[in-house]
Design a protein around this motif. Structure first.
Motif, PDB file in Angstrom:
ATOM      1  N   ARG A 192      33.922  34.486  48.147  1.00  0.00           N
ATOM      2  CA  ARG A 192      33.760  34.420  46.694  1.00  0.00           C
ATOM      3  C   ARG A 192      32.282  34.258  46.319  1.00  0.00           C
ATOM      4  O   ARG A 192      31.798  34.890  45.389  1.00  0.00           O
ATOM      5  CB  ARG A 192      34.514  33.193  46.176  1.00  0.00           C
ATOM      6  CG  ARG A 192      35.613  33.563  45.238  1.00  0.00           C
ATOM      7  CD  ARG A 192      36.401  32.354  44.808  1.00  0.00           C
ATOM      8  NE  ARG A 192      37.795  32.636  45.034  1.00  0.00           N
ATOM      9  CZ  ARG A 192      38.614  31.879  45.721  1.00  0.00           C
ATOM     10  NH1 ARG A 192      38.199  30.762  46.245  1.00  0.00           N
ATOM     11  NH2 ARG A 192      39.865  32.233  45.877  1.00  0.00           N
ATOM     12  N   LYS A 196      32.670  38.690  45.849  1.00  0.00           N
ATOM     13  CA  LYS A 196      33.870  39.506  46.051  1.00  0.00           C
ATOM     14  C   LYS A 196      35.048  38.877  45.308  1.00  0.00           C
ATOM     15  O   LYS A 196      35.228  37.656  45.355  1.00  0.00           O
ATOM     16  CB  LYS A 196      34.239  39.605  47.541  1.00  0.00           C
ATOM     17  CG  LYS A 196      33.068  39.779  48.477  1.00  0.00           C
ATOM     18  CD  LYS A 196      32.460  41.147  48.416  1.00  0.00           C
ATOM     19  CE  LYS A 196      31.234  41.193  49.310  1.00  0.00           C
ATOM     20  NZ  LYS A 196      30.404  42.365  49.086  1.00  0.00           N
ATOM     21  N   ASN A 197      35.854  39.737  44.689  1.00  0.00           N
ATOM     22  CA  ASN A 197      37.029  39.258  43.971  1.00  0.00           C
ATOM     23  C   ASN A 197      38.166  38.992  44.973  1.00  0.00           C
ATOM     24  O   ASN A 197      38.982  39.864  45.256  1.00  0.00           O
ATOM     25  CB  ASN A 197      37.446  40.304  42.937  1.00  0.00           C
ATOM     26  CG  ASN A 197      38.563  39.808  42.054  1.00  0.00           C
ATOM     27  OD1 ASN A 197      39.146  38.751  42.316  1.00  0.00           O
ATOM     28  ND2 ASN A 197      38.857  40.549  41.016  1.00  0.00           N
ATOM     29  N   TYR A 201      41.542  41.236  46.457  1.00  0.00           N
ATOM     30  CA  TYR A 201      41.663  41.703  47.849  1.00  0.00           C
ATOM     31  C   TYR A 201      42.929  41.172  48.508  1.00  0.00           C
ATOM     32  O   TYR A 201      43.585  41.865  49.273  1.00  0.00           O
ATOM     33  CB  TYR A 201      40.435  41.299  48.668  1.00  0.00           C
ATOM     34  CG  TYR A 201      39.256  42.213  48.429  1.00  0.00           C
ATOM     35  CD1 TYR A 201      39.215  43.471  48.999  1.00  0.00           C
ATOM     36  CD2 TYR A 201      38.200  41.828  47.623  1.00  0.00           C
ATOM     37  CE1 TYR A 201      38.153  44.325  48.774  1.00  0.00           C
ATOM     38  CE2 TYR A 201      37.133  42.664  47.379  1.00  0.00           C
ATOM     39  CZ  TYR A 201      37.109  43.917  47.963  1.00  0.00           C
ATOM     40  OH  TYR A 201      36.069  44.763  47.732  1.00  0.00           O
TER      41      TYR A 201
END
Lengths: 323, 281
Positions: A192, A196-197, A201
């Protein structure tokens, strides 16, 4: 004796072995690579089996039936994932195991006899599949692997799907996408903090692994009837067993794991049965064998987890470090 | 020195000449305990700012709030002209505010190189539909690898690049975490106790790395207990105690501030325990 061996080796290529391998590849995506504790892989298989059978019985073709199964599988992923993927992984485990049981009870209620066949399940849905069998009638194969044209057709399709699924997962895992997924398994917050989401994912992984489970469900019922009793928690735990046997974070592991699992099960069954028949084993009876063989397999698995916890194909190096 | 950074007198919540981050009324309560209660604070752009304070002062909680890893009961803050309250952590990182953790978060079963590659932003191959097609992301992957290699050389981790991150020492993991954060090309980097658990031999190189970040134009905000380090590299020091900001200023001056001495040693450290007249809280 020869009979026992051919029975056991015949298990290597059965559609059942292929179906379990497919489901285990899906679970490898969930648990082995993403760290999602999915204890409801049986639910995905159930969705595949029922959606496929109900669609074809309603007169739809094979392709639409498969697409409907995938759509149902994605809906299930959203239902399971939206409330739980923001939470710690144990919550997903509880929700998935409960959801799988709820779905099994729903499809087996007599109130839904017209739709799902209730406790009897569904049959006669695979006619379209066998109608496009390109192999002419006859006997194929040799020794332990002799089969009729139907058996050959379903095996060719099942194992092709296993190979495609394995290549697909292997490619995904070696991509930057797979890097994010493995990062999430190691530490969500770190991933995170790199922008990145994570939630998205995890959902993607749940959907992909779930779709493989759905495909496994379709393969599983092709040579037999759809029966609600087949989709109990036992199914989920066999798939977990296969996954851990082969190695959770591997692609080849689930396939070989499934083969070993079914060969061993058949072998223990055959040997015990022969032992009882010939009077060598006197302390158990023929109808206790079914239970005993699972005990032996369980014991074997305990030994495996103790002495080779990374699985047969796992990387020993990964175990040198505890997080 | 104070005049270069702050407008006017250095006092808690003072305005800065060029702030990159401005926070107002940030409050976080855990049950009845108010862990963070920051009325107003500004972080100067392009400077190294230290956030210090005794244990339990709310430094890490404040960090978590600013970076979206925790949600405040109230408050808002603006980073580089963008309102950040309620923005999830991954979006905060994408906006250029990247953090490290007090307890190092190396991704153990990924290699050092994979750890580094993960930090790069806007990767085409991270889209699940593109991931299958290597030709789509192959070129970008080469660029990523080159960037990672340069950083690994700079942080002296290049020899370890194919090892699992789990095999690194504590200090090396701190370095890896910092290098990985740099892969995101941040405008502001927030280091939570970068020196904790690092052996003295590595301390100097870590200090130099942090100074290099400033030279490259990044803003650095770090939490630290090591006063030597704070004095050595920071341009500005913010002191927290009991969730509030109690002092601000250049390092040399802030250390002499009575509020800081009170925060570290207790307000009554030189008063007679018998007389309760001055007991403020």
């Amino acid at each position: 004796m020869d009979q026992i061996l051919t029975n056991a080796l015949g298990e290597l290529l059965t559609p059942m072995t292929a179906a379990y391998a497919l489901a285990a590849i899906g679970l490898a995506m969930h648990f082995g690579f993403t760290g999602l504790l999915n204890f409801g892989q049986a639910a995905y298989m159930l969705v595949g089996a029922y959606a496929f059978a109900m669609s074809t019985l309603a007169g739809l073709g094979l392709i639409p039936a498969i697409l409907i199964s995938f759509a149902a599988s994605i809906v299930l992923s959203f239902i399971l994932g939206i409330p739980t993927l923001r939470l710690r992984s144990d919550y997903l485990a509880i929700v998935t195991i409960a959801a799988a049981e709820i779905m099994r009870f729903i499809v087996s209620t007599t109130g839904l006899n017209d739709v799902t066949g209730g406790p009897q399940g569904l049959s006669g849905f695979a006619r379209d599949f066998y109608a496009i069998n390109p192999f002419p009638a006859g006997e194929y194969g040799f020794w332990a692997w002799t089969m009729d044209e139907k058996g050959l057709w379903v095996r060719v399709v099942a194992w092709s799907l296993v190979i495609i699924a394995a290549l697909f997962v292997a490619k995904m895992i070696r991509s930057p996408w797979g890097r994010v997924i493995k990062g999430i398994r190691e530490d969500e917050d770190a991933v995170r903090s790199l922008g990145k989401n994570v939630y998205s994912y995890k959902m993607q992984s749940l959907i992909i692994g779930g779709m493989l489970g759905t495909l496994a469900g379709i393969v599983f019922v092709l040579p037999r009837a759809v029966q609600p009793g087949n989709f109990g928690t036992g199914l989920t735990f066999f798939i977990w067993t296969i996954l851990l046997l082969g190695g959770a974070a591997t692609v080849l592991g689930p396939i070989i794991g499934s083969m070993i699992f079914w060969v061993l099960l058949s072998l223990t069954d055959g040997l015990l049965s022969a032992g009882v028949d010939s009077g060598v084993i006197t302390f158990i009876t023929q109808n206790q064998i079914g239970g005993i063989r699972f005990m032996l397999v369980g014991l074997g698995l305990m030994l495996l987890v103790i002495f080779r916890p990374q699985g047969i194909f796992g990387n020993k190096k990964e175990l040198y470090f505890n997080g | 020195m104070a005049n270069e950074i702050a407008k006017g007198k250095a006092e808690p919540g003072c305005a800065k000449v060029d702030p990159i981050l401005v926070a107002d009324n940030v409050v976080r309560q855990f049950g009845g305990l108010t862990a963070v209660d920051v009325k107003h604070v500004e972080i100067p752009r392009g400077q190294i700012t230290a956030l210090i304070g005794p244990n339990g002062a709310g430094k890490t909680t404040f960090f978590n709030l600013l970076t979206g890893f925790d949600k405040p009961n109230s408050g808002n803050w603006v980073f580089n002209g963008k309102e950040l309250a309620g923005v999830p952590s991954f979006k905060v990182a994408r906006l250029g505010m990247v953090r490290t953790f007090q307890l190092t978060k190396a991704l153990s079963l990924l290699t050092v190189m994979e750890n580094m590659r993960l930090g790069y932003q806007n990767q085409k191959g991270e889209n699940p539909l593109a991931a299958m097609f290597r030709s789509v992301w192959k070129k970008q992957e080469q660029v990523i690898t080159e960037t990672a290699n340069e950083l690994l050389v700079r942080f002296k981790l290049d020899a370890k690049k194919d090892d699992f991150a789990a095999s690194l020492s504590g200090g090396q993991r701190k370095l890896l975490e910092m290098a990985r954060a740099l892969m995101t090309k941040p405008t502001m980097i927030m280091l939570d106790e970068p020196m904790a658990g690092v052996n003295p031999a590595l301390t100097q190189s870590l200090l130099d790395h942090i100074k290099d970040l400033k030279k490259e134009g990044m803003t650095v905000l770090f939490v630290e207990h090591d006063m030597h380090m704070v004095r050595h590299i920071s341009d500005w020091v913010i002191v927290m105690a009991e969730g509030k900001i109690v002092a601000e200023g250049p390092p040399k001056e802030v250390m002499k501030n009575p509020a800081v001495i009170d925060a570290y040693l207790g307000a009554h450290h030189d008063s007679d325990l018998g007389s309760k007249k001055k007991a403020g809280k």
